[in-house]
Design a protein around this motif. Sequence first.
Motif, PDB file in Angstrom:
ATOM      1  N   UNK A 146       2.605  19.046   8.520  1.00  0.00           N
ATOM      2  CA  UNK A 146       1.731  18.852   7.368  1.00  0.00           C
ATOM      3  C   UNK A 146       2.206  19.560   6.097  1.00  0.00           C
ATOM      4  N   UNK A 147       3.318  20.286   6.186  1.00  0.00           N
ATOM      5  CA  UNK A 147       3.820  20.950   4.992  1.00  0.00           C
ATOM      6  C   UNK A 147       4.571  19.984   4.100  1.00  0.00           C
ATOM      7  N   UNK A 148       5.535  20.497   3.361  1.00  0.00           N
ATOM      8  CA  UNK A 148       6.295  19.660   2.433  1.00  0.00           C
ATOM      9  C   UNK A 148       7.619  19.173   3.020  1.00  0.00           C
ATOM     10  N   UNK A 149       7.823  19.391   4.319  1.00  0.00           N
ATOM     11  CA  UNK A 149       9.099  19.035   4.934  1.00  0.00           C
ATOM     12  C   UNK A 149       9.213  17.559   5.292  1.00  0.00           C
ATOM     13  N   UNK A 150       8.092  16.885   5.526  1.00  0.00           N
ATOM     14  CA  UNK A 150       8.114  15.500   6.000  1.00  0.00           C
ATOM     15  C   UNK A 150       7.240  14.615   5.123  1.00  0.00           C
ATOM     16  N   UNK A 151       7.754  13.454   4.777  1.00  0.00           N
ATOM     17  CA  UNK A 151       6.992  12.446   4.044  1.00  0.00           C
ATOM     18  C   UNK A 151       6.909  11.187   4.902  1.00  0.00           C
ATOM     19  N   UNK A 152       5.702  10.656   5.037  1.00  0.00           N
ATOM     20  CA  UNK A 152       5.473   9.465   5.844  1.00  0.00           C
ATOM     21  C   UNK A 152       5.103   8.279   4.961  1.00  0.00           C
ATOM     22  N   UNK A 153       5.599   7.107   5.318  1.00  0.00           N
ATOM     23  CA  UNK A 153       5.368   5.893   4.539  1.00  0.00           C
ATOM     24  C   UNK A 153       5.110   4.742   5.505  1.00  0.00           C
ATOM     25  N   UNK A 154       4.083   3.941   5.237  1.00  0.00           N
ATOM     26  CA  UNK A 154       3.917   2.683   5.961  1.00  0.00           C
ATOM     27  C   UNK A 154       4.278   1.546   5.019  1.00  0.00           C
ATOM     28  N   UNK A 155       4.888   0.501   5.576  1.00  0.00           N
ATOM     29  CA  UNK A 155       5.199  -0.701   4.795  1.00  0.00           C
ATOM     30  C   UNK A 155       4.645  -1.904   5.550  1.00  0.00           C
ATOM     31  N   UNK A 156       3.619  -2.527   4.986  1.00  0.00           N
ATOM     32  CA  UNK A 156       3.029  -3.713   5.599  1.00  0.00           C
ATOM     33  C   UNK A 156       3.864  -4.946   5.276  1.00  0.00           C
ATOM     34  N   UNK A 157       4.178  -5.727   6.311  1.00  0.00           N
ATOM     35  CA  UNK A 157       4.916  -6.982   6.157  1.00  0.00           C
ATOM     36  C   UNK A 157       3.977  -8.180   6.310  1.00  0.00           C
ATOM     37  N   UNK A 158       2.722  -7.991   5.952  1.00  0.00           N
ATOM     38  CA  UNK A 158       1.724  -9.057   6.122  1.00  0.00           C
ATOM     39  C   UNK A 158       1.900 -10.214   5.135  1.00  0.00           C
ATOM     40  N   UNK A 179      -6.525   6.908   9.573  1.00  0.00           N
ATOM     41  CA  UNK A 179      -6.491   8.042   8.642  1.00  0.00           C
ATOM     42  C   UNK A 179      -5.136   8.233   7.999  1.00  0.00           C
ATOM     43  N   UNK A 180      -4.559   7.134   7.500  1.00  0.00           N
ATOM     44  CA  UNK A 180      -3.210   7.168   6.913  1.00  0.00           C
ATOM     45  C   UNK A 180      -3.241   7.683   5.474  1.00  0.00           C
ATOM     46  N   UNK A 181      -3.383   8.983   5.328  1.00  0.00           N
ATOM     47  CA  UNK A 181      -3.522   9.598   4.006  1.00  0.00           C
ATOM     48  C   UNK A 181      -2.164   9.960   3.419  1.00  0.00           C
ATOM     49  N   UNK A 182      -1.286   8.972   3.329  1.00  0.00           N
ATOM     50  CA  UNK A 182       0.040   9.178   2.733  1.00  0.00           C
ATOM     51  C   UNK A 182       0.425   7.893   2.007  1.00  0.00           C
ATOM     52  N   UNK A 183       1.702   7.667   1.763  1.00  0.00           N
ATOM     53  CA  UNK A 183       2.135   6.475   1.039  1.00  0.00           C
ATOM     54  C   UNK A 183       1.996   5.232   1.916  1.00  0.00           C
ATOM     55  N   UNK A 184       1.195   4.281   1.464  1.00  0.00           N
ATOM     56  CA  UNK A 184       1.024   3.010   2.161  1.00  0.00           C
ATOM     57  C   UNK A 184       1.436   1.885   1.216  1.00  0.00           C
ATOM     58  N   UNK A 185       2.449   1.138   1.629  1.00  0.00           N
ATOM     59  CA  UNK A 185       3.023   0.105   0.782  1.00  0.00           C
ATOM     60  C   UNK A 185       2.746  -1.278   1.375  1.00  0.00           C
ATOM     61  N   UNK A 186       2.414  -2.226   0.508  1.00  0.00           N
ATOM     62  CA  UNK A 186       2.382  -3.636   0.873  1.00  0.00           C
ATOM     63  C   UNK A 186       3.624  -4.263   0.262  1.00  0.00           C
ATOM     64  N   UNK A 187       4.495  -4.820   1.102  1.00  0.00           N
ATOM     65  CA  UNK A 187       5.746  -5.370   0.601  1.00  0.00           C
ATOM     66  C   UNK A 187       5.487  -6.540  -0.349  1.00  0.00           C
ATOM     67  N   UNK A 188       6.107  -6.475  -1.529  1.00  0.00           N
ATOM     68  CA  UNK A 188       5.971  -7.543  -2.510  1.00  0.00           C
ATOM     69  C   UNK A 188       6.829  -8.744  -2.148  1.00  0.00           C
ATOM     70  N   UNK A 189       7.915  -8.492  -1.412  1.00  0.00           N
ATOM     71  CA  UNK A 189       8.733  -9.582  -0.887  1.00  0.00           C
ATOM     72  C   UNK A 189       8.014 -10.156   0.329  1.00  0.00           C
TER      73      UNK A 189
END
Length: 210
Positions: free
Chosen positions: A105-117, A141-151
């Motif tokens: 939970x510190x600053x060492x790791x960044x999590x990202x989801x990318x939806x391909x919907x 509880x995905x309280x980090x970067x959540x991306x919806x792919x524009x492609x």
Amino acid sequence: MRKLHKVEAGQMMNTRWIMLGVLVAFCGCGKGSGPQPAMTPPVETVEATPERTIEITTKVMDYQGIQMLVDSYRGKVVVVDYWSTDCPPCIKELPGLVEVHNEFSGNDVKCITVSLDYIGLADEGPETYKDKVMPFLLHVGATFDNIIAADDSETMLKKLELAAPPAVMVYGRDGKLAKRFDNEEAASEEEGFTYAKDIKPLVKQLVEAK
């Protein structure tokens, strides 16, 4: 469905997942697995203290923008999970990303989801898929970067050289891809990747290698 940007956790609907009525191949979604059942998960309650607020956001980015986001976190370990709501293996494994986020939970790791919907329909831009992906993101509880792919999903899969999700890319502090996890060559469910068995140990190793 009403739009959800910032939701008081205590106000979320307490529902349970409906089991899929059609068996889908464990090793991926889409190609070679026949018609896929639509999967729009309901919102689950997240237990909260009076002062706790759950904030979930999404952004629309194309493939290049996603790579730029990953590069912006150079110096940290980055975990990117490519998923879609109609992919049962994705739904099964993606909560593991939240566990990684919480454990490191510190600053060492960044999590990202990318939806391909997004499938590229002219009358449905990627931003219209927010209501489809948000309930599950709230559920876990995905309280980090959540991306919806524009492609569209087909374009994204080609750029990722992937037949079907799920796939997880883990990047080291140097910004280079340390390892890619997918189920492309898995012959059985036991051979598929998991966060507990495969991804967490690698993340821990990369975090400690300062």
